[in-house]
Design a protein around this motif. Sequence first.
Motif, PDB file in Angstrom:
ATOM      1  N   GLU A 135       0.691  -1.474   0.044  1.00 10.11           N
ATOM      2  CA  GLU A 135      -0.256  -0.312  -0.316  1.00 10.11           C
ATOM      3  C   GLU A 135       0.624   1.038  -0.079  1.00 10.11           C
ATOM      4  OE1 GLU A 135      -3.555   2.286   2.892  1.00 10.11           O
ATOM      5  OE2 GLU A 135      -2.614   0.218   3.682  1.00 10.11           O
ATOM      6  N   GLY A 136       1.732   1.530   0.297  1.00 15.38           N
ATOM      7  CA  GLY A 136       2.286   2.627   0.823  1.00 15.38           C
ATOM      8  C   GLY A 136       3.236   2.521  -0.167  1.00 15.38           C
ATOM      9  N   ILE A 137       3.845   1.174  -1.174  1.00 13.95           N
ATOM     10  CA  ILE A 137       4.836   1.488  -2.668  1.00 13.95           C
ATOM     11  C   ILE A 137       3.520   2.429  -3.587  1.00 13.95           C
ATOM     12  CG2 ILE A 137       5.840   0.335  -4.415  1.00 13.95           C
ATOM     13  CD1 ILE A 137       6.961  -1.455  -1.808  1.00 13.95           C
ATOM     14  N   PHE A 138       2.518   1.912  -3.692  1.00 21.23           N
ATOM     15  CA  PHE A 138       1.573   2.344  -4.052  1.00 21.23           C
ATOM     16  C   PHE A 138       0.908   3.810  -3.901  1.00 21.23           C
ATOM     17  CE2 PHE A 138       0.136  -2.559  -5.734  1.00 21.23           C
ATOM     18  CZ  PHE A 138       0.561  -2.161  -6.983  1.00 21.23           C
ATOM     19  N   LYS A 139       1.009   4.251  -2.809  1.00 17.05           N
ATOM     20  CA  LYS A 139       0.979   5.632  -2.546  1.00 17.05           C
ATOM     21  C   LYS A 139       2.236   6.286  -3.180  1.00 17.05           C
ATOM     22  CE  LYS A 139      -2.265   5.330   1.123  1.00 17.05           C
ATOM     23  NZ  LYS A 139      -2.533   5.843   2.453  1.00 17.05           N
ATOM     24  N   ALA A 140       3.102   6.291  -2.938  1.00 14.79           N
ATOM     25  CA  ALA A 140       3.946   7.062  -3.194  1.00 14.79           C
ATOM     26  C   ALA A 140       4.517   6.303  -4.940  1.00 14.79           C
ATOM     27  CB  ALA A 140       5.607   6.431  -2.590  1.00 14.79           C
ATOM     28  N   GLY A 141       4.067   5.479  -5.712  1.00 13.51           N
ATOM     29  CA  GLY A 141       3.869   5.304  -7.194  1.00 13.51           C
ATOM     30  C   GLY A 141       2.871   6.608  -7.665  1.00 13.51           C
ATOM     31  N   MET A 142       1.408   6.390  -6.883  1.00 11.60           N
ATOM     32  CA  MET A 142       0.645   7.540  -7.378  1.00 11.60           C
ATOM     33  C   MET A 142       0.732   8.821  -6.709  1.00 11.60           C
ATOM     34  SD  MET A 142      -2.815   7.562  -6.068  1.00 11.60           S
ATOM     35  CE  MET A 142      -2.585   7.537  -4.469  1.00 11.60           C
ATOM     36  N   GLY A 143       1.880   9.705  -5.823  1.00 17.09           N
ATOM     37  CA  GLY A 143       2.246  10.707  -6.575  1.00 17.09           C
ATOM     38  C   GLY A 143       3.238  11.228  -7.718  1.00 17.09           C
ATOM     39  N   VAL A 144       4.491   9.907  -7.775  1.00 16.24           N
ATOM     40  CA  VAL A 144       5.335  10.640  -8.674  1.00 16.24           C
ATOM     41  C   VAL A 144       4.578  10.729 -10.063  1.00 16.24           C
ATOM     42  CG1 VAL A 144       6.291   9.266  -9.272  1.00 16.24           C
ATOM     43  CG2 VAL A 144       7.110   9.363  -6.916  1.00 16.24           C
TER      44      VAL A 144
END
Length: 57
Positions: A25-34
């Motif tokens: 979940e943390g990786i996807f949140k960071a990916g969405m921001g980038v």
Amino acid sequence: MKNKLSTILVALIISLSLSSCEVVEGIFKAGMGVGAFAVIIIIVLIIYIISKIIGKK
């Protein structure tokens, strides 16, 4: 004894899978921001290029 061991194994598997879900979940949140940042930069570049082309005429 076998029942206790299976209960402990199930609890261990559940706890490991829940923590891995939080990592994903943390990786996807960071990916969405980038990804959102990259889209904004691309839109700005397209507007800049179009303004340069229109400004030359």
